[in-house]
Design a protein around this motif. Sequence first.
Motif, short mmCIF file in Angstrom:
data_model
loop_
_atom_site.label_atom_id
_atom_site.label_comp_id
_atom_site.label_asym_id
_atom_site.label_seq_id
_atom_site.Cartn_x
_atom_site.Cartn_y
_atom_site.Cartn_z
N GLU A 94 0.84 -1.21 0.00
CA GLU A 94 0.00 0.00 0.00
C GLU A 94 0.87 1.26 0.00
O GLU A 94 0.57 2.24 -0.69
N GLU A 95 1.96 1.26 0.78
CA GLU A 95 2.86 2.40 0.80
C GLU A 95 3.53 2.61 -0.56
O GLU A 95 3.73 3.74 -1.00
N VAL A 96 3.85 1.50 -1.22
CA VAL A 96 4.48 1.59 -2.53
C VAL A 96 3.52 2.17 -3.56
O VAL A 96 3.85 3.09 -4.32
N LEU A 97 2.30 1.64 -3.60
CA LEU A 97 1.33 2.03 -4.63
C LEU A 97 0.73 3.41 -4.37
O LEU A 97 0.40 4.13 -5.32
N ASN A 98 0.57 3.77 -3.10
CA ASN A 98 -0.14 5.01 -2.76
C ASN A 98 0.78 6.18 -2.43
O ASN A 98 0.32 7.20 -1.92
N GLY A 99 2.06 6.01 -2.69
CA GLY A 99 2.98 7.12 -2.46
C GLY A 99 2.74 8.25 -3.44
O GLY A 99 1.94 8.14 -4.38
N GLU A 100 3.44 9.34 -3.25
CA GLU A 100 3.24 10.53 -4.07
C GLU A 100 3.45 10.24 -5.56
O GLU A 100 2.71 10.75 -6.41
N GLU A 101 4.44 9.44 -5.90
CA GLU A 101 4.76 9.19 -7.30
C GLU A 101 4.24 7.86 -7.81
O GLU A 101 4.42 7.52 -8.98
N GLY A 102 3.59 7.07 -6.96
CA GLY A 102 3.03 5.80 -7.39
C GLY A 102 4.10 4.75 -7.64
O GLY A 102 5.28 4.93 -7.35
#
Length: 317
Positions: free
Chosen positions: A282-290
């Motif tokens: 989730e942190e990977v996908l929903n970060g600022e840059e995706g």
Amino acid sequence: MLSRTASDLYWMSRYLERAENLARMLDVSYSLSLMPHDGRGDGLDELAMPLLITGTFDDYLELHGQLNAERMLHFFAFDANNPASIYSCLGAARTNAHAVRGRITADMWENINATWLEMRGIAQQGLGGYGISRFCEWVKERSHLFRGATFGTIMRSDSYRFIRLGTFIERADNTLRLLDARYELLGEEDDIDDRSARAYYQWSALLRALSSFEAFAEIYRGSPHARKVAELLLLRPDVPRSLRACLEELNLILSSLPGDNGRPAQRLAAEMDARLRYSSIEEVLNGEEGLHGWITEFIQLVGQLGSAIHISYLEAA
């Protein structure tokens, strides 16, 4: 160990791993190019993917002028003037192995030398006579045999450690680039409908290219899509070609090398390993840059780690 010897061992294994990864990349692109298309591209677009991933697209166009399936396959597989071809990688691996014959076992040398001799014979036949899928399987098989000979015969000394370093640096970079290329192609469509036939075959082909299809089927239910595939290939420590598995190995190997010169590389590997260990998908996908931005950053970090290893261990003092 002399830095020159360490460098030859490191690059020998990197080139062998790169040849295998190129064969995996070529095989999946060729297979997908044969599938029916729905107006969003054609087989040539799919076959051009390895050129784009390896950064050789402009070099190809300069030589050949336009996309052509037969010429692209030859350029990627057998072109001695293309440093990113499988032919060039196996030749470079053999050259490095010859320079360190005294530091590898007879089984390892015989395997890599026989691979090069066979490669020259296959190149004379051409893919039309040998077959593209058969050729890619042959490259993977020869790489497996070399790793088996290495694991089964060489003493667990610094020679073994530098061979393994080259393998996992190259593998980590390849996994990131393959995942990023497929996500850029399918990401938005996949979010809309992960059950589409196009998405299913694209993600399945990526998993097969990284020998992770069976692992996916064992861990997850349902069809492959971006979230599940990314989690498997980035964060699962039990999948051999995942980014996290590669960083765990790199961290372990670097921490076992003696001396203080390698502290920058050891520190960076430990930081990257810890970041993966405590990240969620989730942190990977929903970060600022995706996902694309996250992968791009890690490709740069893997490159920095390779540079740190080179400066710490492979440059002559």
